[in-house]
Write a protein that holds these residues in place. Structure first.
Motif, PDB file in Angstrom:
ATOM      1  N   ARG A 178       1.098  -0.960   0.082  1.00 52.46           N
ATOM      2  CA  ARG A 178       0.269  -0.151  -0.129  1.00 52.46           C
ATOM      3  C   ARG A 178       0.713   1.001   0.159  1.00 52.46           C
ATOM      4  O   ARG A 178       0.792   2.677  -1.031  1.00 52.46           O
ATOM      5  CB  ARG A 178      -0.810   0.127   1.118  1.00 52.46           C
ATOM      6  CG  ARG A 178      -2.305  -0.440   0.951  1.00 52.46           C
ATOM      7  CD  ARG A 178      -3.297  -0.464   1.918  1.00 52.46           C
ATOM      8  NE  ARG A 178      -2.430  -0.537   3.242  1.00 52.46           N
ATOM      9  CZ  ARG A 178      -2.338  -2.182   4.025  1.00 52.46           C
ATOM     10  NH1 ARG A 178      -3.292  -3.072   3.818  1.00 52.46           N
ATOM     11  NH2 ARG A 178      -2.404  -1.762   5.311  1.00 52.46           N
ATOM     12  N   ASN A 179       2.089   1.285   0.667  1.00 48.27           N
ATOM     13  CA  ASN A 179       2.690   1.986   1.080  1.00 48.27           C
ATOM     14  C   ASN A 179       3.499   2.635  -0.469  1.00 48.27           C
ATOM     15  O   ASN A 179       3.888   3.889  -0.707  1.00 48.27           O
ATOM     16  CB  ASN A 179       3.616   2.371   1.970  1.00 48.27           C
ATOM     17  CG  ASN A 179       3.215   2.461   3.240  1.00 48.27           C
ATOM     18  OD1 ASN A 179       2.377   2.488   4.039  1.00 48.27           O
ATOM     19  ND2 ASN A 179       4.005   1.768   4.163  1.00 48.27           N
ATOM     20  N   GLU A 180       3.878   1.648  -0.979  1.00 49.60           N
ATOM     21  CA  GLU A 180       4.649   1.786  -2.067  1.00 49.60           C
ATOM     22  C   GLU A 180       3.770   1.785  -3.229  1.00 49.60           C
ATOM     23  O   GLU A 180       4.160   3.059  -4.381  1.00 49.60           O
ATOM     24  CB  GLU A 180       5.243  -0.013  -2.958  1.00 49.60           C
ATOM     25  CG  GLU A 180       6.022  -0.245  -3.959  1.00 49.60           C
ATOM     26  CD  GLU A 180       6.522  -1.364  -3.825  1.00 49.60           C
ATOM     27  OE1 GLU A 180       5.914  -1.996  -4.749  1.00 49.60           O
ATOM     28  OE2 GLU A 180       7.623  -1.602  -3.126  1.00 49.60           O
TER      29      GLU A 180
ATOM     30  N   VAL B 245       1.013   4.048  -3.272  1.00 52.71           N
ATOM     31  CA  VAL B 245       0.866   5.715  -2.756  1.00 52.71           C
ATOM     32  C   VAL B 245       2.160   6.476  -2.873  1.00 52.71           C
ATOM     33  O   VAL B 245       2.005   7.396  -3.702  1.00 52.71           O
ATOM     34  CB  VAL B 245       0.460   5.804  -1.029  1.00 52.71           C
ATOM     35  CG1 VAL B 245       0.817   7.196  -0.520  1.00 52.71           C
ATOM     36  CG2 VAL B 245      -0.213   4.956  -0.462  1.00 52.71           C
ATOM     37  N   SER B 246       3.253   6.199  -2.797  1.00 57.41           N
ATOM     38  CA  SER B 246       4.874   6.340  -3.064  1.00 57.41           C
ATOM     39  C   SER B 246       4.801   6.451  -4.463  1.00 57.41           C
ATOM     40  O   SER B 246       5.328   7.501  -5.278  1.00 57.41           O
ATOM     41  CB  SER B 246       5.610   6.046  -2.875  1.00 57.41           C
ATOM     42  OG  SER B 246       6.479   4.462  -2.738  1.00 57.41           O
ATOM     43  N   ARG B 247       3.467   5.637  -5.706  1.00 57.41           N
ATOM     44  CA  ARG B 247       3.960   5.728  -6.667  1.00 57.41           C
ATOM     45  C   ARG B 247       3.328   6.578  -7.501  1.00 57.41           C
ATOM     46  O   ARG B 247       3.580   7.499  -8.914  1.00 57.41           O
ATOM     47  CB  ARG B 247       3.600   4.337  -7.343  1.00 57.41           C
ATOM     48  CG  ARG B 247       4.802   4.395  -7.763  1.00 57.41           C
ATOM     49  CD  ARG B 247       4.665   2.726  -8.688  1.00 57.41           C
ATOM     50  NE  ARG B 247       4.222   1.638  -7.063  1.00 57.41           N
ATOM     51  CZ  ARG B 247       3.038   0.325  -7.383  1.00 57.41           C
ATOM     52  NH1 ARG B 247       2.856   0.681  -8.492  1.00 57.41           N
ATOM     53  NH2 ARG B 247       3.491  -0.188  -6.464  1.00 57.41           N
ATOM     54  N   GLU B 248       1.902   6.870  -6.904  1.00 61.86           N
ATOM     55  CA  GLU B 248       1.222   7.433  -6.979  1.00 61.86           C
ATOM     56  C   GLU B 248       1.953   9.016  -6.896  1.00 61.86           C
ATOM     57  O   GLU B 248       1.327  10.623  -7.647  1.00 61.86           O
ATOM     58  CB  GLU B 248      -0.484   7.484  -6.225  1.00 61.86           C
ATOM     59  CG  GLU B 248      -0.590   6.177  -6.892  1.00 61.86           C
ATOM     60  CD  GLU B 248      -1.994   5.723  -6.114  1.00 61.86           C
ATOM     61  OE1 GLU B 248      -2.898   6.046  -5.265  1.00 61.86           O
ATOM     62  OE2 GLU B 248      -2.281   4.825  -6.342  1.00 61.86           O
ATOM     63  N   GLU B 249       2.305   9.765  -6.084  1.00 60.94           N
ATOM     64  CA  GLU B 249       2.544  10.905  -5.834  1.00 60.94           C
ATOM     65  C   GLU B 249       3.602  11.378  -6.980  1.00 60.94           C
ATOM     66  O   GLU B 249       3.985  10.463  -7.125  1.00 60.94           O
ATOM     67  CB  GLU B 249       3.706  11.094  -4.410  1.00 60.94           C
ATOM     68  CG  GLU B 249       2.132  10.365  -3.369  1.00 60.94           C
ATOM     69  CD  GLU B 249       3.391  10.435  -2.208  1.00 60.94           C
ATOM     70  OE1 GLU B 249       4.112  10.470  -1.499  1.00 60.94           O
ATOM     71  OE2 GLU B 249       2.271  10.035  -1.586  1.00 60.94           O
TER      72      GLU B 249
END
Length: 155
Positions: A147-149, A151-155
């Motif tokens: 999930r964190n990965e 989110v960081s890709r979408e930013e």
């Protein structure tokens, strides 16, 4: 750069005999202490057998590449053969990367860290280790990581 196939480059160099997968009917159980010596040996044998199978498949691929040629007269047949080999070689590359994960799991067994989540330190379920012996995180920690990965890709 070393590859899985380097193991077979020398003429006359043979594969090790098939690793004993320890399949004497034993299966780790939640009724015994987690990662006791018998469980650790079971997973060690499972990892060694998996690694050996990958090496054997790589040897088969290498032998096939050496014996077959891509000299089909028909362009369509040649293109089809090249596509098949490309897929096969990509598969072998993924398996080469898998070997490093297997080696890391074997090191964790030797160090007494195998079976414990690298994030939380909690035991990884036996069912997860049975399905994916190279697992380094519990299912919950892996889901949080993914999930964190995302989110960081979408930013």
């Amino acid at each position: 750069m070393a590859t899985v196939l380097d193991r077979f480059d020398e003429p006359g160099k043979e594969l090790l005999p098939a690793a004993n997968d320890g399949d004497d009917g034993y299966r780790p159980s939640n009724d015994e202490p987690f990662m006791n010596p018998r469980q650790a040996e079971y997973f060690r044998n499972k990892l060694l057998a998996w690694k050996d199978a990958i090496y054997r498949e790589a040897a088969d691929t290498l032998n096939q590449l050496q014996s077959d040629s891509l000299r089909e007269a028909d362009l369509t047949d040649r293109a089809s053969s090249e596509t098949d080999w490309s897929i096969e070689l990509r598969t072998r590359d993924r398996q080469r990367k898998l070997i490093s994960k297997i080696d890391a799991a074997l090191r964790r067994i030797e160090e007494g860290e195998y079976g414990y989540c690298e994030v939380t330190g909690e035991p990884i379920s036996l069912a997860r280790l049975e399905a994916r012996p190279i697992a380094t995180m519990t299912v919950e920690a892996q889901e949080r990581h993914e999930r964190n990965e995302k989110v960081s890709r979408e930013e």
